[in-house]
Write a protein that holds these residues in place. Structure first.
Motif, PDB file in Angstrom:
ATOM      1  N   ALA B   4      25.145  -3.877 -39.026  1.00 39.21           N
ATOM      2  CA  ALA B   4      23.829  -4.534 -38.741  1.00 39.21           C
ATOM      3  C   ALA B   4      23.510  -5.256 -39.836  1.00 39.21           C
ATOM      4  O   ALA B   4      23.191  -6.497 -39.815  1.00 39.21           O
ATOM      5  N   ASP B   5      23.496  -4.692 -41.169  1.00 36.55           N
ATOM      6  CA  ASP B   5      23.110  -5.597 -42.367  1.00 36.55           C
ATOM      7  C   ASP B   5      24.074  -6.694 -42.637  1.00 36.55           C
ATOM      8  O   ASP B   5      23.707  -7.609 -43.151  1.00 36.55           O
ATOM      9  N   VAL B  10      25.226 -12.383 -43.151  1.00 32.34           N
ATOM     10  CA  VAL B  10      25.961 -13.439 -42.625  1.00 32.34           C
ATOM     11  C   VAL B  10      25.169 -14.688 -42.069  1.00 32.34           C
ATOM     12  O   VAL B  10      25.385 -15.808 -42.070  1.00 32.34           O
ATOM     13  N   GLY B  11      24.453 -14.357 -41.132  1.00 31.25           N
ATOM     14  CA  GLY B  11      23.515 -15.164 -40.497  1.00 31.25           C
ATOM     15  C   GLY B  11      22.743 -15.987 -41.501  1.00 31.25           C
ATOM     16  O   GLY B  11      22.552 -17.137 -41.426  1.00 31.25           O
ATOM     17  N   ALA B  12      22.320 -15.293 -42.437  1.00 31.98           N
ATOM     18  CA  ALA B  12      21.583 -15.939 -43.713  1.00 31.98           C
ATOM     19  C   ALA B  12      22.540 -17.079 -44.362  1.00 31.98           C
ATOM     20  O   ALA B  12      22.002 -18.123 -44.496  1.00 31.98           O
ATOM     21  N   LYS B  13      23.773 -16.699 -44.647  1.00 34.14           N
ATOM     22  CA  LYS B  13      24.569 -17.521 -45.303  1.00 34.14           C
ATOM     23  C   LYS B  13      25.009 -18.749 -44.339  1.00 34.14           C
ATOM     24  O   LYS B  13      25.002 -19.795 -44.852  1.00 34.14           O
ATOM     25  N   VAL B  17      24.025 -23.420 -44.847  1.00 36.88           N
ATOM     26  CA  VAL B  17      24.755 -24.310 -44.704  1.00 36.88           C
ATOM     27  C   VAL B  17      24.469 -24.855 -43.478  1.00 36.88           C
ATOM     28  O   VAL B  17      25.317 -25.929 -42.838  1.00 36.88           O
ATOM     29  N   GLY B  18      23.303 -24.915 -42.822  1.00 35.49           N
ATOM     30  CA  GLY B  18      22.965 -25.497 -41.520  1.00 35.49           C
ATOM     31  C   GLY B  18      23.752 -24.816 -40.142  1.00 35.49           C
ATOM     32  O   GLY B  18      23.989 -25.977 -39.325  1.00 35.49           O
ATOM     33  N   GLN B  19      24.370 -23.967 -40.148  1.00 34.41           N
ATOM     34  CA  GLN B  19      25.128 -23.458 -39.155  1.00 34.41           C
ATOM     35  C   GLN B  19      24.569 -22.357 -38.210  1.00 34.41           C
ATOM     36  O   GLN B  19      23.718 -21.426 -38.739  1.00 34.41           O
ATOM     37  N   ARG B  20      24.683 -22.203 -37.002  1.00 31.53           N
ATOM     38  CA  ARG B  20      24.373 -21.393 -36.214  1.00 31.53           C
ATOM     39  C   ARG B  20      25.282 -19.939 -36.116  1.00 31.53           C
ATOM     40  O   ARG B  20      26.286 -20.156 -36.613  1.00 31.53           O
ATOM     41  N   TYR B  21      24.581 -19.122 -36.210  1.00 32.06           N
ATOM     42  CA  TYR B  21      25.521 -17.507 -36.015  1.00 32.06           C
ATOM     43  C   TYR B  21      25.423 -17.172 -34.547  1.00 32.06           C
ATOM     44  O   TYR B  21      24.879 -16.468 -33.706  1.00 32.06           O
ATOM     45  N   THR B  22      26.635 -17.836 -33.767  1.00 28.84           N
ATOM     46  CA  THR B  22      26.960 -17.626 -32.377  1.00 28.84           C
ATOM     47  C   THR B  22      27.799 -16.197 -32.198  1.00 28.84           C
ATOM     48  O   THR B  22      28.187 -15.415 -33.110  1.00 28.84           O
ATOM     49  N   HIS B  67      30.981 -19.309 -47.260  1.00 34.12           N
ATOM     50  CA  HIS B  67      31.138 -18.343 -48.221  1.00 34.12           C
ATOM     51  C   HIS B  67      30.997 -16.810 -47.561  1.00 34.12           C
ATOM     52  O   HIS B  67      30.712 -15.864 -48.107  1.00 34.12           O
ATOM     53  N   VAL B  68      31.500 -16.821 -46.121  1.00 33.86           N
ATOM     54  CA  VAL B  68      31.390 -15.801 -45.230  1.00 33.86           C
ATOM     55  C   VAL B  68      32.620 -15.244 -45.362  1.00 33.86           C
ATOM     56  O   VAL B  68      33.262 -14.000 -45.305  1.00 33.86           O
TER      57      VAL B  68
END
Lengths: 145, 145
Positions: B4-5, B10-13, B17-22, B67-68
């Motif tokens: 979960a963390d 990852v969502g924040a990262k 860079v202006g990307q969605r976490y799909t 950087h994920v």
DNA sequence: CTTCCTGCAAAAGTTTTGCATTAAC
DNA sequence: GTTAATGCAAAACTTTTGCAGGAAG
């Protein structure tokens, strides 16, 4: 190592694996010797000898089997080739993450030794027989910095 | 790190860079998390999610920029991907020169430190700003030995 | 003279790109 | 509703392979 001696050693290595030491292969070895850092195929082809691309790939594969050259993969488009450590001595690479340039470098023997020891231990702890290691520094070169 | 963390970080990262976490990207991250070692694209695609090959490449490129994930090139046919060290901690790789298997490993902190120091020195001596290093052990794994 | 190397052209295989559709915000 | 992600198919690009001709031993 003098170039003449280099050719003698390389010739022996090739015969060991049942291969001839032809003019093309001699030229490849000299190009890599002069370069003093890992070269990608396009630079090898542009280095003056007229060699078909397919022959370059084939000969480099043969030279690799004979432990005359080593293929260095850096994540760039092309792989690079350098003379094997048998011929040049053990070393590492500085890799520029911006332009991809690669430069040879050595580290203090003391550190090399303790690294070797630690790696053997780590490897055998996991049932792995360590044969060699590869250490690269990733950063930015003077031109890109 | 709990899964979960992990997703929160990852969502924040990605947003950085202006990307969605799909959903696809979340699934990719979970596959890499479970694998605990660098996976080649075919294994990622076979891991159960139905994802187009082109989407895998595109998403892994995006995740790398954020950087994920990190792309690991080993010289095999396919490159491999693993979670970035920001998320998993600094480590190295045992690479089997026979079957290509890759396994994560850590070395003693003491050695890591002295290596870091020596490398910074070597790098700056040659006008190179060292950012990180990459250390692989090449050998044969238990299955191949 | 026999074997292997070389060049040319085409194939193979991994990664990237175009475009219409679908999902995210 | 607007912008970006996805899948499919095709393209791009590095590397490998087939085959006829030429060099090496």
């Amino acid at each position: 190592m003098a170039t003449a001696d280099l050719h003698i050693v390389v010739g022996a290595k090739l015969r060991n694996v049942g291969q001839r030491y032809t003019a093309r292969r001699r030229a490849l070895v000299e190009i890599l010797e002069r370069a003093r850092q890992p070269l990608p195929i396009p630079e090898i082809l542009d280095a003056g000898m007229s060699l078909a691309q397919s022959s370059a790939y084939r000969n480099l594969a043969v030279l690799e089997q004979a432990h005359v050259v080593r293929r260095v993969v850096t994540g760039e488009e092309f792989s690079r080739y350098e003379l094997a450590e048998d011929l040049t001595g053990h070393h590492h690479h500085l890799v520029c993450s911006n332009c991809g340039a690669v430069r040879d470098v050595t580290i203090p023997t003391r550190l090399e030794r303790s690294m070797e020891r630690a790696l053997d231990e780590v490897a055998s702890d996991t049932g792995f027989a360590a044969v060699s290691h590869r250490l690269d520094l990733i950063g930015t070169c003077r031109a890109c910095g």
